[in-house]
Design an enzyme around this catalytic site. Structure first.
Site, mmCIF file in Angstrom:
data_model
loop_
_atom_site.group_PDB
_atom_site.id
_atom_site.type_symbol
_atom_site.label_atom_id
_atom_site.label_comp_id
_atom_site.label_asym_id
_atom_site.label_seq_id
_atom_site.Cartn_x
_atom_site.Cartn_y
_atom_site.Cartn_z
ATOM 1 N N GLU A 189 0.887 -1.175 0.000
ATOM 2 C CA GLU A 189 0.000 0.000 0.000
ATOM 3 C C GLU A 189 0.910 1.206 0.000
ATOM 4 O OE1 GLU A 189 -1.560 3.253 1.569
ATOM 5 O OE2 GLU A 189 -2.175 1.960 3.243
ATOM 6 N N CYS B 5 -2.205 8.841 3.200
ATOM 7 C CA CYS B 5 -1.947 8.394 1.829
ATOM 8 C C CYS B 5 -3.148 8.635 0.922
ATOM 9 C CB CYS B 5 -1.545 6.926 1.818
ATOM 10 S SG CYS B 5 -2.637 5.856 2.762
#
EC number: 1.2.1.3
Length: 506
Positions: A268, A302
């Protein structure tokens, strides 16, 4: 003898705790094999908090052996019902210790305690409750009829020993998302916290032991990424690795897997997530969501909507109100204690990150000569730590580095679009594909966007609202694989196919 514990006082909350400083291997805290330590700093003050043991390659190997022995001898033979009991025990302990855990996140990561760190703990509790209740209910295989005399069935089995590397922006939340999915699936875990933010996960390790998890099932080994991360990535007896962090480092983890034992991998990585605001949107609500989506956690998310595209017919009105909202609700000036309820925007994590974000702001202001608005003068007077005011750049061209790069701070770029096709083209024009958001009252348009956007997550009329039951992961250079929800367990399982011949020899 190395110091394996220290006393920490948090007078603002009247909290006192015994903070572990050692590596957590086989349910015990121990020194690193070479005695090296890492100093951790309070980002709100720039002052040292304490120093903890830093693992090296020998310590990684020790943790892998502990995890392998635990998997082979105990954990692989533990029923899913019993795993659920351990997770339920852990849930109770997290609920009891949530203020202490949140306080450590505030101290070590600079998260505002009341508006941010406590919210993280609420999500961790929700996630733990979900996996504790669901662990014995997952579909672990299927039967496949073939012919009259033959059938097949599949088994979903754990990988075995799983390594996990978590980032500094959500130290405990990311750790729990990875760890609990892996444990629910029946794997043993070696987890590396970020060197900036190791305290909360080390304290969390004490709860793992209290919850009754057998020795070696969970091992916590803090250390530098260049040492511990590399050793985990290349270790020949680790079956899977899960990493959250930058795209650059994620590529290194992928390369390490390819150069060692081709261990399964979940990544990720970075994002430059777009938020689209159409002219039919509820403008006030859209602005509230967009501001929260970039300024919460000081933009260190993020999935932060760091690119905002607004339809040209409402662009000027949006920009005016967006600036007003940023100044009114997200101002930093004079609010430098993250334990104080008035502090909404905390510091960024380190001096390195502070300087990096500052360089982008200076580039936008001086080199690219963009229109800029900040909620406070910068640098901020009276701030000892790494505080950066929410910063808005408007009328930003697609060629701007501020629009292309992941800045990872409270910095947002705003541009305009004319129609749906224009908006979609702009939104998809990035190497990333982690998340996206769209604001509109047109249901058809919203679902068209969900269909057409190249991103792993789509929010409609909201942003940055993750749920424990919903898979999470990215497209393109934002990652490989998914975590959370049922998919977060499947991510830690591999499928075995069994063929059965019922024909009789005559």
């Amino acid at each position: 003898m190395p110091t394996l514990y220290t006393d920490i006082e948090i007078p603002q909350l009247k909290i006192s705790l015994k903070q572990p400083l050692g590596l957590f291997i086989n349910n015990e805290f121990c020194p690193s094999s070479d005695g090296k330590t890492i100093e951790t700093v309070n980002p709100a003050t720039g002052e040292p908090i304490t120093s903890f043991q830093a693992a090296n390659e020998k310590d990684v190997d020790k943790a892998v052996k502990a995890a392998r022995a635990a998997f082979d001898n105990v954990w692989s033979k533990t029923s899913s019902e019993q795993r659920g009991i351990y997770l339920s025990n852990l849930l109770k302990l997290i609920e009891e210790e949530q203020d202490t855990l949140a306080a450590l996140e505030t101290l070590d990561a600079g998260k505002p305690f009341h508006s941010n760190a406590k919210q993280d703990l609420a999500q961790i509790i929700e996630l733990t409750r979900y996996y504790a209740g669901a662990v014995d209910k997952f579909n672990m295989g299927e039967t496949i009829p073939l012919t009259f005399n033959k059938f097949a069935y599949t088994l979903k089995v754990p990988f075995g020993v799983v390594a996990q590397i978590v980032p500094w922006n959500y130290p405990l939340a990311m750790a729990c998302r990875k760890m609990q999915g892996a444990l629910a699936a029946g794997n043993t875990v070696i987890i590396k916290p970020a060197e900036n933010t190791s305290l909360s996960l080390l304290y969390f390790a004490t709860l793992i032991k209290k919850a009754g998890f057998p020795p070696g099932v969970v091992n916590v080994i803090p250390g530098y990424g260049s040492v511990v991360g590399k050793a985990l990535g290349t270790h020949m007896d680790i079956d899977k690795i899960s990493f959250t962090g930058s795209t650059k480092v994620g590529g290194s983890v992928l390369e390490a897997s390819g150069q060692s034992n081709l261990k399964d991998i979940t990544l990720e990585c970075g994002g430059k997530s777009p938020a689209l605001v159409f002219e039919d949107a509820d403008l006030d609500k859209a602005i509230e969501w967009v501001a929260n989506g970039i300024f919460f956690n000081s933009g260190q998310i993020c999935t932060a909507n760091s690119r905002v595209y607004v339809q040209s017919s409402i662009y000027d009105k949006f920009v005016e109100k967006f600036k007003e909202t940023a100044k009114k609700e997200w101002d930093v000036a004079g609010k430098f204690d993250p334990f104080d309820e008035k502090c909404i925007v905390g510091p960024v994590i380190s001096s390195t990150q502070y300087d990096r974000i500052k360089s982008y702001i200076e580039r936008g202001k001086k080199e690219e000569k963009l229109d800029m608005f900040q909620t406070s003068e910068f640098p901020i007077g009276g701030a000892k730590g790494y505080f950066i005011p929410p910063t808005i750049f408007t009328d930003v061209p697609e060629t701007s580095k501020l629009l292309r790069d992941e800045i990872f701070g409270p910095v947002v770029v705003v541009s305009k679009f004319t129609n749906y096709d224009d908006a979609l083209k702009l939104a998809n024009d990035t190497c990333y594909g982690l998340a996206s958001a769209v604001f509109t009252k047109d249901v058809k348009k919203a679902h068209m966007f969900a269909r057409d956007i190249k991103a792993g997550t789509v929010w409609i009329n909201q942003t940055n609202q993750e749920e424990a039951k919903v898979p999470f992961g990215g497209f393109k250079m934002s990652g490989i694989g998914r975590e959370s929800g049922d998919t977060g367990v499947d991510n830690y399982l591999q499928i075995k196919s069994v063929h059965v011949d019922l024909s009789l020899d005559k």
